[in-house]
Write a protein that holds these residues in place. Structure first.
Motif, PDB file in Angstrom:
ATOM      1  N   LEU A 145      37.644  38.356  26.539  1.00  0.00           N
ATOM      2  CA  LEU A 145      38.221  39.452  27.317  1.00  0.00           C
ATOM      3  C   LEU A 145      37.585  40.795  26.973  1.00  0.00           C
ATOM      4  O   LEU A 145      37.832  41.786  27.661  1.00  0.00           O
ATOM      5  N   GLN A 146      36.777  40.841  25.916  1.00  0.00           N
ATOM      6  CA  GLN A 146      36.069  42.083  25.596  1.00  0.00           C
ATOM      7  C   GLN A 146      34.999  42.405  26.639  1.00  0.00           C
ATOM      8  O   GLN A 146      34.540  43.546  26.724  1.00  0.00           O
ATOM      9  N   TYR A 147      34.616  41.398  27.432  1.00  0.00           N
ATOM     10  CA  TYR A 147      33.619  41.618  28.479  1.00  0.00           C
ATOM     11  C   TYR A 147      34.343  42.015  29.765  1.00  0.00           C
ATOM     12  O   TYR A 147      35.198  41.273  30.267  1.00  0.00           O
ATOM     13  N   ILE A 148      34.006  43.160  30.299  1.00  0.00           N
ATOM     14  CA  ILE A 148      34.755  43.719  31.425  1.00  0.00           C
ATOM     15  C   ILE A 148      34.754  42.803  32.650  1.00  0.00           C
ATOM     16  O   ILE A 148      35.804  42.642  33.287  1.00  0.00           O
ATOM     17  N   PRO A 149      33.627  42.183  33.042  1.00  0.00           N
ATOM     18  CA  PRO A 149      33.691  41.292  34.212  1.00  0.00           C
ATOM     19  C   PRO A 149      34.686  40.149  34.031  1.00  0.00           C
ATOM     20  O   PRO A 149      35.401  39.786  34.973  1.00  0.00           O
ATOM     21  N   VAL A 150      34.742  39.591  32.834  1.00  0.00           N
ATOM     22  CA  VAL A 150      35.686  38.509  32.567  1.00  0.00           C
ATOM     23  C   VAL A 150      37.115  39.042  32.581  1.00  0.00           C
ATOM     24  O   VAL A 150      38.018  38.441  33.176  1.00  0.00           O
ATOM     25  N   LEU A 151      37.329  40.178  31.939  1.00  0.00           N
ATOM     26  CA  LEU A 151      38.667  40.769  31.871  1.00  0.00           C
ATOM     27  C   LEU A 151      39.225  41.048  33.261  1.00  0.00           C
ATOM     28  O   LEU A 151      40.363  40.673  33.578  1.00  0.00           O
ATOM     29  N   LEU A 152      38.437  41.699  34.103  1.00  0.00           N
ATOM     30  CA  LEU A 152      38.925  42.060  35.434  1.00  0.00           C
ATOM     31  C   LEU A 152      39.140  40.826  36.307  1.00  0.00           C
ATOM     32  O   LEU A 152      40.126  40.748  37.052  1.00  0.00           O
ATOM     33  N   SER A 153      38.230  39.870  36.222  1.00  0.00           N
ATOM     34  CA  SER A 153      38.370  38.658  37.030  1.00  0.00           C
ATOM     35  C   SER A 153      39.620  37.879  36.639  1.00  0.00           C
ATOM     36  O   SER A 153      40.393  37.437  37.497  1.00  0.00           O
ATOM     37  N   VAL A 154      39.820  37.721  35.335  1.00  0.00           N
ATOM     38  CA  VAL A 154      40.983  36.977  34.859  1.00  0.00           C
ATOM     39  C   VAL A 154      42.273  37.715  35.206  1.00  0.00           C
ATOM     40  O   VAL A 154      43.271  37.098  35.613  1.00  0.00           O
ATOM     41  N   VAL A 346      40.172  45.951  41.648  1.00  0.00           N
ATOM     42  CA  VAL A 346      39.184  45.175  40.888  1.00  0.00           C
ATOM     43  C   VAL A 346      37.966  44.869  41.755  1.00  0.00           C
ATOM     44  O   VAL A 346      36.822  44.908  41.280  1.00  0.00           O
ATOM     45  N   ILE A 347      38.191  44.580  43.021  1.00  0.00           N
ATOM     46  CA  ILE A 347      37.079  44.244  43.923  1.00  0.00           C
ATOM     47  C   ILE A 347      36.133  45.434  44.055  1.00  0.00           C
ATOM     48  O   ILE A 347      34.901  45.285  43.997  1.00  0.00           O
ATOM     49  N   PHE A 348      36.695  46.621  44.214  1.00  0.00           N
ATOM     50  CA  PHE A 348      35.874  47.828  44.329  1.00  0.00           C
ATOM     51  C   PHE A 348      35.107  48.087  43.033  1.00  0.00           C
ATOM     52  O   PHE A 348      33.905  48.407  43.060  1.00  0.00           O
ATOM     53  N   LEU A 349      35.780  47.943  41.904  1.00  0.00           N
ATOM     54  CA  LEU A 349      35.124  48.187  40.618  1.00  0.00           C
ATOM     55  C   LEU A 349      33.976  47.208  40.385  1.00  0.00           C
ATOM     56  O   LEU A 349      32.905  47.595  39.893  1.00  0.00           O
ATOM     57  N   MET A 350      34.195  45.942  40.730  1.00  0.00           N
ATOM     58  CA  MET A 350      33.136  44.950  40.557  1.00  0.00           C
ATOM     59  C   MET A 350      31.980  45.208  41.514  1.00  0.00           C
ATOM     60  O   MET A 350      30.821  44.933  41.188  1.00  0.00           O
ATOM     61  N   ARG A 351      32.286  45.720  42.674  1.00  0.00           N
ATOM     62  CA  ARG A 351      31.244  46.045  43.646  1.00  0.00           C
ATOM     63  C   ARG A 351      30.348  47.167  43.127  1.00  0.00           C
ATOM     64  O   ARG A 351      29.118  47.115  43.256  1.00  0.00           O
ATOM     65  N   VAL A 352      30.954  48.175  42.510  1.00  0.00           N
ATOM     66  CA  VAL A 352      30.204  49.357  42.079  1.00  0.00           C
ATOM     67  C   VAL A 352      29.566  49.153  40.708  1.00  0.00           C
ATOM     68  O   VAL A 352      28.382  49.437  40.504  1.00  0.00           O
ATOM     69  N   PHE A 353      30.364  48.658  39.758  1.00  0.00           N
ATOM     70  CA  PHE A 353      29.897  48.594  38.371  1.00  0.00           C
ATOM     71  C   PHE A 353      29.564  47.178  37.904  1.00  0.00           C
ATOM     72  O   PHE A 353      29.082  47.007  36.779  1.00  0.00           O
ATOM     73  N   GLY A 354      29.840  46.174  38.737  1.00  0.00           N
ATOM     74  CA  GLY A 354      29.658  44.792  38.321  1.00  0.00           C
ATOM     75  C   GLY A 354      28.276  44.451  37.801  1.00  0.00           C
ATOM     76  O   GLY A 354      28.150  43.837  36.724  1.00  0.00           O
ATOM     77  N   PRO A 355      27.194  44.813  38.508  1.00  0.00           N
ATOM     78  CA  PRO A 355      25.859  44.462  38.009  1.00  0.00           C
ATOM     79  C   PRO A 355      25.571  45.023  36.620  1.00  0.00           C
ATOM     80  O   PRO A 355      25.012  44.320  35.766  1.00  0.00           O
ATOM     81  N   ARG A 356      25.956  46.272  36.388  1.00  0.00           N
ATOM     82  CA  ARG A 356      25.701  46.871  35.074  1.00  0.00           C
ATOM     83  C   ARG A 356      26.526  46.189  33.996  1.00  0.00           C
ATOM     84  O   ARG A 356      26.022  45.899  32.902  1.00  0.00           O
ATOM     85  N   TRP A 357      27.802  45.904  34.286  1.00  0.00           N
ATOM     86  CA  TRP A 357      28.654  45.221  33.310  1.00  0.00           C
ATOM     87  C   TRP A 357      28.130  43.821  33.012  1.00  0.00           C
ATOM     88  O   TRP A 357      28.169  43.368  31.869  1.00  0.00           O
ATOM     89  N   ARG A 358      27.647  43.133  34.043  1.00  0.00           N
ATOM     90  CA  ARG A 358      27.144  41.771  33.833  1.00  0.00           C
ATOM     91  C   ARG A 358      25.903  41.784  32.945  1.00  0.00           C
ATOM     92  O   ARG A 358      25.752  40.937  32.056  1.00  0.00           O
ATOM     93  N   LYS A 359      25.002  42.734  33.164  1.00  0.00           N
ATOM     94  CA  LYS A 359      23.798  42.812  32.334  1.00  0.00           C
ATOM     95  C   LYS A 359      24.159  43.078  30.878  1.00  0.00           C
ATOM     96  O   LYS A 359      23.586  42.476  29.960  1.00  0.00           O
ATOM     97  N   THR A 360      25.106  43.985  30.670  1.00  0.00           N
ATOM     98  CA  THR A 360      25.553  44.260  29.301  1.00  0.00           C
ATOM     99  C   THR A 360      26.162  43.020  28.665  1.00  0.00           C
ATOM    100  O   THR A 360      25.915  42.709  27.490  1.00  0.00           O
ATOM    101  N   MET A 361      26.938  42.299  29.443  1.00  0.00           N
ATOM    102  CA  MET A 361      27.564  41.075  28.947  1.00  0.00           C
ATOM    103  C   MET A 361      26.510  40.032  28.593  1.00  0.00           C
ATOM    104  O   MET A 361      26.591  39.379  27.541  1.00  0.00           O
ATOM    105  N   ASP A 362      25.510  39.872  29.448  1.00  0.00           N
ATOM    106  CA  ASP A 362      24.450  38.892  29.179  1.00  0.00           C
ATOM    107  C   ASP A 362      23.705  39.226  27.892  1.00  0.00           C
ATOM    108  O   ASP A 362      23.378  38.335  27.092  1.00  0.00           O
ATOM    109  N   GLU A 363      23.442  40.504  27.674  1.00  0.00           N
ATOM    110  CA  GLU A 363      22.726  40.907  26.466  1.00  0.00           C
ATOM    111  C   GLU A 363      23.553  40.644  25.212  1.00  0.00           C
ATOM    112  O   GLU A 363      23.029  40.206  24.188  1.00  0.00           O
TER     113      GLU A 363
END
Length: 366
Positions: A145-154, A346-363
């Motif tokens: 849950l420390q990863y924002i994409p996972v937190l928001l989706s869940v 959540v949908i709007f946030l993932m649309r705007v910030f999702g790619p950046r959050w996902r890259k951070t999560m992958d790293e």
């Protein structure tokens, strides 16, 4: 004892959902995974379609214990099918480390003079390890849950899932009393409309979600060196997500006030049909996204989703009847609908910030 057995059955069913979704992730590529996940989730979500009907018939004819015997037989058949028809789907297995012999164990801080003492230490150590595996290790999934994409989706899926259980409790609580006064079997039949909505959304929602993701990859001109599209999980949250975000909260408010005013039963059931469509779009979307946010740990992502959303559903099931008695269905589902509408941010946030959050999560997960 009945409560303990129900807790054990809940744990077993949760593991089936997590492993099942992980199996889907093993077998299907991203471009087809949404359709497969939608079909898979017909199982867990069509339970409310058949269980109240079958359970009501059994309980009315032979008493409530007959439902337990039925489930025992059903479980035995399921185990047989698993052993005979469900092979391993993981492409590469991790090597299993050999067990460490007792003689190879690190010495304790002070010498033990008796063999029996060494045996006690060995047995105790094994039991402590087993207890850690059973009770502590599963909770490590919460750290994701420390990863924002996972937190928001869940979180978003948990709101929808909690709403489902509030709705189910309300149906049983409200339609067994005036002005409806329906019998147990008839109340069981009232779960059909939202289950039909689940089926409809599963049949077209998953395929629609896959086509949206493919469209977004082509629109962004994302291709690998072999010319294959590069898919991103957040691409699944587009117009399908907005449709679900509108349908299921609106259906909750519709249902709440029509039941509160004692409107003819068909009217709130139509609302439940649309709730089934909207909520299923959310469930399948989030589950598929979690398997893609965590491609090497897809079962853990789904297990986390189950863990969190079942907390919401547990709380919802406990508080629904007292709240209905206090403020009525209308205001309860208005509040729940407004919370659900607000959560669609959540949908709007993932649309705007999702790619950046996902890259951070992958790293961070490498």
């Amino acid at each position: 004892m009945l409560i303990v057995m129900r807790m054990l059955s809940g744990g077993a069913s949760a593991s089936v959902q997590a492993v099942g979704a992980g199996t889907i992730a093993d077998l299907w590529d991203s471009r087809e995974r949404g359709r497969a996940m939608g079909i898979f989730y017909l199982g867990p979500l069509c339970g409310p379609l058949f269980a109240p009907i079958v359970g009501g018939l059994l309980a009315e004819r032979w008493g409530w214990r007959s439902t337990m015997w039925f489930l025992a037989g059903y479980g035995a058949l399921t185990v047989i099918f698993i052993f005979l028809a469900l092979p391993e789907t993981l492409a590469v297995r991790k090597p299993v480390l050999p067990d460490v012999a007792e003689n190879d164990m690190a010495p304790v801080s002070r010498p033990l003079s008796r063999v029996s003492s060494r045996q006690v230490v060995g047995v105790t150590t094994r039991w402590l390890k087993m207890l850690k595996i059973v009770f502590i290790d599963p909770l490590k999934i919460v750290l994701y849950l420390q990863y924002i994409p996972v937190l928001l989706s869940v979180y978003y899926a948990s709101i929808a899932f909690g709403s489902l259980y509030v709705l189910n409790v309300s149906v049983e609580h409200s339609f067994g009393k005036p002005p409806y006064n329906f019998s147990t079997i008839i109340i069981g039949l009232l779960y059909i409309p939202n289950s039909v909505g689940y089926v409809v959304a599963s049949l077209f929602g998953g395929r629609w979600m896959d086509s949206i993701m493919q469209r977004e990859a082509k629109k962004a001109n994302r291709y690998d060196e072999k010319g294959r599209p590069i898919y991103h999980p957040e691409d699944r949250m587009r117009e399908n997500a907005w449709l679900g975000a509108f349908l299921y909260p609106a259906a909750l408010i519709w249902y709440g006030w029509t039941v509160d005013k004692g409107v003819f039963w068909l009217v709130p059931m139509i609302a439940n049909f649309f709730f089934g469509i909207g909520s299923m779009l959310i469930f399948s979307m989030v589950t598929t996204m979690l398997t893609e946010f965590m491609p090497k740990k897809s079962s853990e992502g789904v297990a986390l989703n189950n863990f969190m959303r079942n907390i919401f559903s547990c709380v919802g099931s406990l508080v629904t009847a007292p709240i209905i008695n206090g403020i009525g269905n209308g205001w309860l589902f208005t509040i729940l609908g407004l919370v659900s509408f607000a959560s669609s941010s959540v949908i709007f946030l993932m649309r705007v910030f999702g790619p950046r959050w996902r890259k951070t999560m992958d790293e961070r997960m490498r």
